[in-house]
Motif scaffolding. Structure first.
Motif, PDB file in Angstrom:
ATOM      1  N   ARG A 201      16.296   2.662  -6.775  1.00  0.00           N
ATOM      2  CA  ARG A 201      15.127   2.162  -6.048  1.00  0.00           C
ATOM      3  C   ARG A 201      14.848   0.701  -6.382  1.00  0.00           C
ATOM      4  NH1 ARG A 201      10.841   7.321  -6.071  1.00  0.00           N
ATOM      5  NH2 ARG A 201      12.049   8.593  -4.598  1.00  0.00           N
ATOM      6  N   MET A 202      15.028   0.318  -7.637  1.00  0.00           N
ATOM      7  CA  MET A 202      14.806  -1.077  -8.010  1.00  0.00           C
ATOM      8  C   MET A 202      15.870  -1.990  -7.398  1.00  0.00           C
ATOM      9  SD  MET A 202      11.994  -1.459  -9.629  1.00  0.00           S
ATOM     10  CE  MET A 202      11.372  -0.211  -8.472  1.00  0.00           C
ATOM     11  N   GLU A 203      17.093  -1.510  -7.304  1.00  0.00           N
ATOM     12  CA  GLU A 203      18.146  -2.293  -6.650  1.00  0.00           C
ATOM     13  C   GLU A 203      17.788  -2.542  -5.187  1.00  0.00           C
ATOM     14  OE1 GLU A 203      21.686  -0.034  -7.193  1.00  0.00           O
ATOM     15  OE2 GLU A 203      22.054  -0.759  -9.231  1.00  0.00           O
ATOM     16  N   GLN A 204      17.283  -1.501  -4.525  1.00  0.00           N
ATOM     17  CA  GLN A 204      16.895  -1.640  -3.122  1.00  0.00           C
ATOM     18  C   GLN A 204      15.679  -2.550  -2.976  1.00  0.00           C
ATOM     19  OE1 GLN A 204      18.539  -0.772  -0.602  1.00  0.00           O
ATOM     20  NE2 GLN A 204      17.107  -1.002   1.089  1.00  0.00           N
ATOM     21  N   ALA A 205      14.751  -2.462  -3.926  1.00  0.00           N
ATOM     22  CA  ALA A 205      13.563  -3.322  -3.888  1.00  0.00           C
ATOM     23  C   ALA A 205      13.967  -4.789  -3.971  1.00  0.00           C
ATOM     24  CB  ALA A 205      12.628  -2.965  -5.042  1.00  0.00           C
ATOM     25  N   LYS A 206      14.925  -5.100  -4.831  1.00  0.00           N
ATOM     26  CA  LYS A 206      15.387  -6.479  -4.972  1.00  0.00           C
ATOM     27  C   LYS A 206      16.011  -6.977  -3.669  1.00  0.00           C
ATOM     28  CE  LYS A 206      18.760  -7.430  -7.908  1.00  0.00           C
ATOM     29  NZ  LYS A 206      19.481  -7.744  -9.175  1.00  0.00           N
ATOM     30  N   LYS A 215       5.598  -6.898   2.537  1.00  0.00           N
ATOM     31  CA  LYS A 215       4.631  -6.996   1.449  1.00  0.00           C
ATOM     32  C   LYS A 215       4.977  -5.960   0.383  1.00  0.00           C
ATOM     33  CE  LYS A 215       0.959  -8.592   4.539  1.00  0.00           C
ATOM     34  NZ  LYS A 215       1.075  -9.989   4.104  1.00  0.00           N
ATOM     35  N   ASN A 216       4.377  -6.119  -0.794  1.00  0.00           N
ATOM     36  CA  ASN A 216       4.701  -5.231  -1.914  1.00  0.00           C
ATOM     37  C   ASN A 216       4.462  -3.761  -1.580  1.00  0.00           C
ATOM     38  OD1 ASN A 216       5.464  -7.384  -3.437  1.00  0.00           O
ATOM     39  ND2 ASN A 216       3.715  -7.360  -4.818  1.00  0.00           N
ATOM     40  N   TYR A 217       3.336  -3.469  -0.928  1.00  0.00           N
ATOM     41  CA  TYR A 217       3.039  -2.072  -0.628  1.00  0.00           C
ATOM     42  C   TYR A 217       4.028  -1.496   0.385  1.00  0.00           C
ATOM     43  CZ  TYR A 217       0.837  -3.204   3.892  1.00  0.00           C
ATOM     44  OH  TYR A 217       0.606  -3.607   5.179  1.00  0.00           O
ATOM     45  N   GLU A 218       4.535  -2.370   1.277  1.00  0.00           N
ATOM     46  CA  GLU A 218       5.518  -1.914   2.261  1.00  0.00           C
ATOM     47  C   GLU A 218       6.859  -1.616   1.588  1.00  0.00           C
ATOM     48  OE1 GLU A 218       4.216  -4.189   6.348  1.00  0.00           O
ATOM     49  OE2 GLU A 218       5.141  -5.397   4.771  1.00  0.00           O
ATOM     50  N   ILE A 219       7.239  -2.474   0.651  1.00  0.00           N
ATOM     51  CA  ILE A 219       8.482  -2.234  -0.091  1.00  0.00           C
ATOM     52  C   ILE A 219       8.355  -0.966  -0.923  1.00  0.00           C
ATOM     53  CG2 ILE A 219       9.994  -3.121  -1.915  1.00  0.00           C
ATOM     54  CD1 ILE A 219       9.373  -5.931  -0.936  1.00  0.00           C
ATOM     55  N   ALA A 220       7.194  -0.808  -1.567  1.00  0.00           N
ATOM     56  CA  ALA A 220       6.963   0.385  -2.392  1.00  0.00           C
ATOM     57  C   ALA A 220       7.137   1.652  -1.565  1.00  0.00           C
ATOM     58  CB  ALA A 220       5.564   0.331  -3.006  1.00  0.00           C
ATOM     59  N   TYR A 225       7.781   4.934  -3.356  1.00  0.00           N
ATOM     60  CA  TYR A 225       6.632   4.912  -4.261  1.00  0.00           C
ATOM     61  C   TYR A 225       5.343   4.789  -3.451  1.00  0.00           C
ATOM     62  CZ  TYR A 225      10.030   4.086  -7.989  1.00  0.00           C
ATOM     63  OH  TYR A 225      11.081   4.197  -8.867  1.00  0.00           O
ATOM     64  N   ASP A 226       4.439   5.749  -3.617  1.00  0.00           N
ATOM     65  CA  ASP A 226       3.161   5.713  -2.910  1.00  0.00           C
ATOM     66  C   ASP A 226       2.171   4.755  -3.569  1.00  0.00           C
ATOM     67  OD1 ASP A 226       4.010   7.626  -1.046  1.00  0.00           O
ATOM     68  OD2 ASP A 226       3.455   9.275  -2.373  1.00  0.00           O
ATOM     69  N   ASP A 227       2.357   4.507  -4.856  1.00  0.00           N
ATOM     70  CA  ASP A 227       1.435   3.666  -5.625  1.00  0.00           C
ATOM     71  C   ASP A 227       2.044   2.277  -5.805  1.00  0.00           C
ATOM     72  OD1 ASP A 227      -0.181   2.409  -7.487  1.00  0.00           O
ATOM     73  OD2 ASP A 227      -0.445   4.195  -8.732  1.00  0.00           O
ATOM     74  N   PRO A 243       7.388  -8.717  -8.323  1.00  0.00           N
ATOM     75  CA  PRO A 243       8.034  -8.961  -7.027  1.00  0.00           C
ATOM     76  C   PRO A 243       7.648 -10.314  -6.430  1.00  0.00           C
ATOM     77  CG  PRO A 243       7.236  -6.709  -7.133  1.00  0.00           C
ATOM     78  CD  PRO A 243       6.712  -7.400  -8.358  1.00  0.00           C
ATOM     79  N   LYS A 244       6.388 -10.705  -6.579  1.00  0.00           N
ATOM     80  CA  LYS A 244       5.938 -11.989  -6.040  1.00  0.00           C
ATOM     81  C   LYS A 244       6.668 -13.145  -6.708  1.00  0.00           C
ATOM     82  CE  LYS A 244       1.810 -14.849  -5.384  1.00  0.00           C
ATOM     83  NZ  LYS A 244       0.344 -14.943  -5.592  1.00  0.00           N
TER      84      LYS A 244
END
Length: 255
Positions: A201-206, A215-220, A225-227, A243-244
């Motif tokens: 999940r962190m690889e995909q987030a990057k 935005k962060n919540y969209e990536i989450a 991740y709901d939170d 992330p920012k």
């Protein structure tokens, strides 16, 4: 102990890096120098170099191009880019190439020691992971002939970014005992269920940070991740920056 290669076309910079930090205390016992790309590649071919500190502004072959060549030759070589540019586009390119860390000029003793300690910790972690993967390679090879292993791989591939994913739910849907399933997952991936899910999940987030304006919540949400606060904290714990800050190409210095 580790071998360090300092690549900069200015001798005074190379000497400065060597004298600023007490490299032997960090774990570096051999230091090499190169003033251009040809000398760098020649040294890499002759010596087992572990870490390269590379100036982005090099004559003939620039640092980013040289870093790409080095990673293609040996992706395990750790590269620290030395740059006077604090621009996101440079960091994007460096990350895609596989640069492991960077230093902003002017460098100082603390910055050099911190970045080298981070890199050495990363090298040690990768060595442990490689050994784990070797230990489990036999299981990986036979997984294609084992229906249980195949089912687990297909399920993980399909549901890795589903927020409802859990070991218990997966065991229930596949018809396995949770302990049995946990053992299969560790045999396939070499690490426990939660750790593997977190890494993927962190690889995909990057990737999403680099390639989208989400935005962060969209990536989450996209990676399961709901939170958003949990996602932000996990990202920072994994990469050392939020992330920012990652999007802005700003490295968060360790205290």
């Amino acid at each position: 102990m580790y071998k360090l290669l300092i690549v900069d076309d200015e001798p005074i910079i190379r000497r400065g890096i060597k004298t600023l930090a007490i490299l032997s205390e960090i774990g570096i016992d051999e230091i090499f120098e190169a003033g251009n790309a040809d000398k760098c590649l020649e040294t890499v071919d002759k010596e087992h170099i572990d870490i390269i500190m590379l100036d982005i502004n090099m004559p003939n072959t620039d640092g980013l191009t040289l870093a790409k060549i080095l990673k293609e030759k040996n992706k395990k070589i750790a590269i620290i880019m030395i740059t006077g540019y604090d621009y996101f586009e440079y960091m994007q390119t460096a990350i895609r190439i596989g640069v492991d860390d960077y230093l902003l000029k002017p460098v100082n003793k603390t910055d050099i020691e911190l970045v080298l300690r981070r890199i050495i910790d990363k090298i040690k972690t990768n060595i442990v992971k490689d050994k784990l993967m070797e230990l489990h390679s036999e299981y990986e090879n036979i997984s294609y002939d084992n229906s249980s292993f195949k089912a687990v791989k297909e399920y993980m591939k399909k549901n890795i970014f589903d927020s409802k994913l859990s070991l218990g739910l997966m065991a229930e849907e596949l018809g396995f005992n949770s302990s049995y399933l946990s053992g299969i997952i560790k045999q396939i991936y070499g690490i426990p269920f939660q750790e593997y899910v977190g890494i993927k999940r962190m690889e995909q987030a990057k990737i999403l940070c680099l390639s989208t304006d989400m935005k962060n919540y969209e990536i989450a949400e996209k990676i399961g991740y709901d939170d958003v606060n949990y996602f932000t904290n996990k990202f920072k714990k994994t990469f050392g920056i939020t992330p920012k800050q990652f999007k802005q190409g700003i490295k968060l210095n360790e205290n």
